[in-house]
Design a protein around this motif. Structure first.
Motif, PDB file in Angstrom:
ATOM      1  N   LEU A 172       5.497   3.193   1.065  1.00  0.00           N
ATOM      2  CA  LEU A 172       4.181   3.819   1.153  1.00  0.00           C
ATOM      3  C   LEU A 172       3.237   3.189   0.138  1.00  0.00           C
ATOM      4  O   LEU A 172       3.642   2.884  -0.988  1.00  0.00           O
ATOM      5  CB  LEU A 172       4.290   5.320   0.896  1.00  0.00           C
ATOM      6  N   ASP A 173       1.968   3.013   0.531  1.00  0.00           N
ATOM      7  CA  ASP A 173       0.985   2.499  -0.414  1.00  0.00           C
ATOM      8  C   ASP A 173       0.460   3.637  -1.280  1.00  0.00           C
ATOM      9  O   ASP A 173       0.858   4.803  -1.112  1.00  0.00           O
ATOM     10  CB  ASP A 173      -0.158   1.770   0.309  1.00  0.00           C
ATOM     11  N   ALA A 174      -0.410   3.314  -2.223  1.00  0.00           N
ATOM     12  CA  ALA A 174      -0.879   4.303  -3.197  1.00  0.00           C
ATOM     13  C   ALA A 174      -1.546   5.503  -2.527  1.00  0.00           C
ATOM     14  O   ALA A 174      -1.321   6.659  -2.925  1.00  0.00           O
ATOM     15  CB  ALA A 174      -1.836   3.646  -4.183  1.00  0.00           C
ATOM     16  N   GLU A 175      -2.341   5.247  -1.518  1.00  0.00           N
ATOM     17  CA  GLU A 175      -3.027   6.339  -0.825  1.00  0.00           C
ATOM     18  C   GLU A 175      -2.023   7.223  -0.094  1.00  0.00           C
ATOM     19  O   GLU A 175      -2.139   8.457  -0.096  1.00  0.00           O
ATOM     20  CB  GLU A 175      -4.035   5.762   0.171  1.00  0.00           C
ATOM     21  N   GLU A 176      -1.029   6.615   0.506  1.00  0.00           N
ATOM     22  CA  GLU A 176      -0.015   7.387   1.227  1.00  0.00           C
ATOM     23  C   GLU A 176       0.876   8.182   0.274  1.00  0.00           C
ATOM     24  O   GLU A 176       1.339   9.267   0.615  1.00  0.00           O
ATOM     25  CB  GLU A 176       0.829   6.449   2.085  1.00  0.00           C
TER      26      GLU A 176
END
Length: 347
Positions: free
Chosen positions: A286-290
């Motif tokens: 997952l990326d930072a936003e996720e």
């Protein structure tokens, strides 16, 4: 026996400098006796030296010496002395560091105790070998204990090592599992975390010459406390602060690990749980936003509350088990203070 009470959040962790003062010389001696390369990696891991081996001036205390303190206090609780339990305290701390070195390699965590993890500095082979050397040193620490108690202590530690391997194996398998239930997670936590704390307490009783019933009470106290500690650690892994904990907060979510709050949330039936299942089913980091979204969804789906409730259940079970060890009043008070502080900490 003291009544079980839950102290308010923000409880100050008991001062365990006395345990570290007793432990530190013996621990340094054990690490110094390792082959030079492994000794340097272990010394760096503990914060005693820089990567090149240069001693750290006024090296800070690393961690809170909790497991060794549990060993020493458990001996006192059954009428022994801290000195009798010192070999067990050394062994437990060496095994703990062995597991941390290997865990960081397995998980790919690049930060440990506010420093780059040993594998990221020395390489994976060096970190693994240092962990192996610490395991040997842990067993060696018990070889000088007089025959009967020494043999019982070695059996206790060997049984724990098997539990640790099984717990770690389950944890690794969970990463590929489509679903992990709360019950499965708690069984893993009992092996990976509870077993070593149970061993720490049991060794104190064994080395003090306590009978099987009292040792059993200490062991079960430690095992339940270890699971409660893992619950608290999982909460910090999602809602803690890297600056306080020295560990990468949010990394477990990024890797889609099924820690206790996540496992509990994924069992839910509300929209937040459904969205979290979709996110975790993406098949990629997952990326930072996720990660931020996942954090919100876990809380909305009840994962945070479930983990907090489980920590309290495990703590109640731990303190009930401790009563079977028939501890002295002062030792009981100190063990209770340490136990509550371990699950109400913020780092």
């Amino acid at each position: 026996m003291s009544q079980i009470t839950d102290p308010a959040p923000g409880t100050v962790f008991p001062r365990l400098g006395w345990a570290d003062d007793l432990l530190a010389p013996a621990l340094r001696e054990a690490v110094a006796a390792l082959p030079a390369a492994e000794s340097r990696v272990a010394g760096y891991h503990r914060g005693w030296c820089e990567a090149d081996g240069t001693p750290v001036a006024s090296a800070p205390r690393r961690g809170k010496a909790v497991r060794p303190a549990l060993t020493l206090l458990s001996a006192v609780a059954v009428g022994g002395s801290p000195e009798q339990a010192l070999p067990g305290a050394v062994a437990v701390e060496l095994v703990h560091d062995f597991t941390l070195l290997h865990d960081d390699v397995i998980d790919g965590d690049a930060l440990r105790r506010h420093r780059p993890a040993a594998w990221s500095v020395f390489g994976t082979p060096a970190a693994v070998l240092a962990g192996d050397a610490l395991l040997v040193a842990a067993l060696r620490a018990l070889t000088d204990v007089p025959a009967a108690r020494g043999a019982a202590a070695v059996r206790e530690l060997v049984g724990t090592l098997l539990d640790l391997v099984e717990g770690q194996s389950r944890d690794v398998a969970f990463e590929e599992a489509a679903q992990v239930t709360v019950a499965q997670y708690l069984a893993m936590a009992e092996g990976k975390t509870g077993s070593l704390m149970g061993c720490a307490c049991a060794l104190g009783g064994v080395l003090a010459g306590a009978d099987a019933e009292r040792v059993g009470g200490l062991r079960e106290f430690g095992r339940r406390l270890g699971v409660a500690f893992q619950c608290a650690d999982d909460l910090l892994g999602i809602w803690g602060r890297t600056a306080r904990s020295g560990k990468p907060v949010g990394a477990d979510l990024a890797a889609r690990k099924k820690s206790l709050p996540v496992a509990a949330a994924l069992e839910g039936a509300d929209p937040a749980a459904e969205r979290l299942r979709e996110l975790y089913g993406s098949g990629r980091p997952l990326d930072a936003e996720e990660v931020e979204l996942a954090r919100e969804l876990v809380e909305k789906a009840g994962g945070r509350q479930a983990a907090e409730d489980e920590a309290r259940r495990q703590m109640s079970a731990a303190l009930r088990a401790l009563s079977y060890a028939r501890p002295t009043a002062d030792a009981y008070r100190q063990l209770q203070e340490i136990a509550w502080a371990m699950i109400r900490r913020d780092s």
